[in-house]
Design a protein around this motif. Structure first.
Motif, PDB file in Angstrom:
ATOM      1  N   UNK A  56     -19.743   2.089  23.079  1.00 29.61           N
ATOM      2  CA  UNK A  56     -20.103   2.882  21.799  1.00 29.61           C
ATOM      3  C   UNK A  56     -19.024   2.535  20.899  1.00 29.61           C
ATOM      4  N   UNK A  57     -17.703   3.193  21.635  1.00 30.87           N
ATOM      5  CA  UNK A  57     -16.325   3.121  21.004  1.00 30.87           C
ATOM      6  C   UNK A  57     -15.976   1.908  20.382  1.00 30.87           C
ATOM      7  N   UNK A  58     -16.281   0.936  21.220  1.00 32.15           N
ATOM      8  CA  UNK A  58     -15.607  -0.656  21.037  1.00 32.15           C
ATOM      9  C   UNK A  58     -16.363  -1.017  20.027  1.00 32.15           C
ATOM     10  N   UNK A  59     -17.880  -0.673  19.898  1.00 25.35           N
ATOM     11  CA  UNK A  59     -18.758  -0.941  18.972  1.00 25.35           C
ATOM     12  C   UNK A  59     -18.229  -0.764  17.423  1.00 25.35           C
ATOM     13  N   UNK A  60     -17.527   0.255  17.124  1.00 26.51           N
ATOM     14  CA  UNK A  60     -16.801   0.366  15.899  1.00 26.51           C
ATOM     15  C   UNK A  60     -15.733  -0.415  15.404  1.00 26.51           C
ATOM     16  N   UNK A  61     -15.233  -1.278  16.236  1.00 23.36           N
ATOM     17  CA  UNK A  61     -14.015  -2.161  16.029  1.00 23.36           C
ATOM     18  C   UNK A  61     -14.736  -3.736  15.807  1.00 23.36           C
ATOM     19  N   UNK A  62     -13.679  -4.212  15.041  1.00 26.40           N
ATOM     20  CA  UNK A  62     -13.824  -5.805  15.033  1.00 26.40           C
ATOM     21  C   UNK A  62     -13.089  -6.357  16.545  1.00 26.40           C
ATOM     22  N   UNK A  63     -13.847  -6.977  17.413  1.00 27.31           N
ATOM     23  CA  UNK A  63     -13.591  -7.301  18.561  1.00 27.31           C
ATOM     24  C   UNK A  63     -13.146  -8.732  18.799  1.00 27.31           C
ATOM     25  N   UNK A  64     -11.780  -9.064  18.994  1.00 25.32           N
ATOM     26  CA  UNK A  64     -11.250 -10.652  19.023  1.00 25.32           C
ATOM     27  C   UNK A  64     -10.835 -10.747  20.513  1.00 25.32           C
ATOM     28  N   UNK A  65     -11.092 -12.026  20.795  1.00 28.76           N
ATOM     29  CA  UNK A  65     -10.497 -12.391  22.158  1.00 28.76           C
ATOM     30  C   UNK A  65      -9.724 -13.606  22.086  1.00 28.76           C
ATOM     31  N   UNK A  66      -8.468 -13.370  22.562  1.00 24.84           N
ATOM     32  CA  UNK A  66      -7.484 -14.649  22.818  1.00 24.84           C
ATOM     33  C   UNK A  66      -7.872 -15.029  24.177  1.00 24.84           C
ATOM     34  N   UNK A  67      -8.666 -16.088  24.389  1.00 21.83           N
ATOM     35  CA  UNK A  67      -8.592 -16.589  25.917  1.00 21.83           C
ATOM     36  C   UNK A  67      -7.563 -17.600  25.958  1.00 21.83           C
ATOM     37  N   UNK A  68      -6.715 -17.174  26.851  1.00 23.98           N
ATOM     38  CA  UNK A  68      -5.417 -18.066  26.983  1.00 23.98           C
ATOM     39  C   UNK A  68      -5.398 -18.683  28.422  1.00 23.98           C
ATOM     40  N   UNK A  69      -6.743 -19.003  28.830  1.00 22.17           N
ATOM     41  CA  UNK A  69      -6.918 -19.829  30.154  1.00 22.17           C
ATOM     42  C   UNK A  69      -6.050 -21.143  30.149  1.00 22.17           C
ATOM     43  N   UNK A  70      -6.232 -21.815  29.217  1.00 23.15           N
ATOM     44  CA  UNK A  70      -5.736 -23.299  29.004  1.00 23.15           C
ATOM     45  C   UNK A  70      -4.162 -23.326  28.625  1.00 23.15           C
ATOM     46  N   UNK A  71      -3.644 -21.969  28.478  1.00 24.39           N
ATOM     47  CA  UNK A  71      -2.139 -21.895  28.141  1.00 24.39           C
ATOM     48  C   UNK A  71      -1.706 -23.166  27.294  1.00 24.39           C
ATOM     49  N   UNK A  72      -2.188 -23.191  26.341  1.00 24.98           N
ATOM     50  CA  UNK A  72      -1.791 -24.195  25.376  1.00 24.98           C
ATOM     51  C   UNK A  72      -0.496 -23.519  24.584  1.00 24.98           C
ATOM     52  N   UNK A  73       0.251 -24.526  23.486  1.00 24.23           N
ATOM     53  CA  UNK A  73       1.323 -24.058  22.737  1.00 24.23           C
ATOM     54  C   UNK A  73       0.937 -22.684  21.924  1.00 24.23           C
ATOM     55  N   UNK A  74      -0.388 -23.025  21.415  1.00 28.51           N
ATOM     56  CA  UNK A  74      -0.706 -21.823  20.538  1.00 28.51           C
ATOM     57  C   UNK A  74      -1.149 -20.587  21.299  1.00 28.51           C
ATOM     58  N   UNK A  75      -1.639 -20.758  22.601  1.00 34.79           N
ATOM     59  CA  UNK A  75      -1.741 -19.534  23.255  1.00 34.79           C
ATOM     60  C   UNK A  75      -0.542 -18.952  23.528  1.00 34.79           C
ATOM     61  N   UNK A  76       0.630 -19.691  23.859  1.00 32.80           N
ATOM     62  CA  UNK A  76       1.752 -19.211  24.414  1.00 32.80           C
ATOM     63  C   UNK A  76       2.648 -18.420  23.003  1.00 32.80           C
ATOM     64  N   UNK A  77       2.282 -19.116  21.898  1.00 30.20           N
ATOM     65  CA  UNK A  77       2.904 -18.416  20.621  1.00 30.20           C
ATOM     66  C   UNK A  77       2.142 -17.177  20.435  1.00 30.20           C
ATOM     67  N   UNK A  78       0.898 -16.882  20.742  1.00 25.49           N
ATOM     68  CA  UNK A  78       0.216 -15.474  20.390  1.00 25.49           C
ATOM     69  C   UNK A  78       0.924 -14.662  21.424  1.00 25.49           C
ATOM     70  N   UNK A  79       0.992 -14.957  22.709  1.00 23.70           N
ATOM     71  CA  UNK A  79       1.555 -14.018  23.760  1.00 23.70           C
ATOM     72  C   UNK A  79       2.830 -13.759  23.324  1.00 23.70           C
ATOM     73  N   UNK A  80       3.597 -14.678  23.108  1.00 18.60           N
ATOM     74  CA  UNK A  80       5.256 -14.189  22.620  1.00 18.60           C
ATOM     75  C   UNK A  80       5.056 -13.414  21.386  1.00 18.60           C
ATOM     76  N   UNK A  81       4.401 -13.614  20.372  1.00 20.14           N
ATOM     77  CA  UNK A  81       4.389 -12.847  19.078  1.00 20.14           C
ATOM     78  C   UNK A  81       4.169 -11.251  19.502  1.00 20.14           C
TER      79      UNK A  81
END
Length: 128
Positions: free
Chosen positions: A61-86
């Motif tokens: 119910x609480x999460x329903x009030x938010x915009x829910x974004x998921x960063x699936x970093x399974x593949x560990x790409x350069x973009x994924x690593x940049x997001x984690x580093x940020x």
């Protein structure tokens, strides 16, 4: 974007982000609190959060009030690593919260597994 009325049988609707540019675009158009969930298929704690924590009716119910974004970093790409580093994250699970203006909410991050009771408190701290 809201689904159901917090019923545990209905999964929450996350939108995927795969890069900092995608995240910035989503934050720019956000009109409410944003929850960014870092996830990976190999992350046992991530799967436990999805199975046990996110399905709790109060949490959903609480999460329903938010915009829910998921960063699936399974593949560990350069973009994924940049997001984690940020966000100075070593890896998932990790959740970062932003206000409706796209600014990170200080002191509200979730790192590692939280059960439904604890995560509900984290959501409350994020204004949800």
């Amino acid at each position: 974007l809201r689904q159901g009325s917090g019923a545990s049988s209905q999964p929450l609707a996350f939108q995927k982000v795969s890069s900092e540019a995608e995240l910035e675009a989503m934050l720019a158009k956000a009109d409410r609190t944003v929850l960014l969930d870092f996830y990976a298929d190999w992350c046992v704690s991530c799967k436990e959060m999805e199975r046990f924590t996110f399905t709790d009716p109060q949490v959903a119910r609480k999460m329903g009030g938010a915009l829910l974004l998921k960063a699936d970093v399974t593949a560990n790409t350069d973009d994924h690593r940049a997001l984690l580093k940020r966000f100075k994250l070593f890896g998932p699970p990790g959740m970062v919260f932003f206000d409706a203006k796209g600014q990170e909410l200080p002191g509200v991050r979730v790192i590692g597994f939280q059960d439904a009771k604890r995560f509900s408190q984290s959501l409350t701290a994020a204004g949800l």
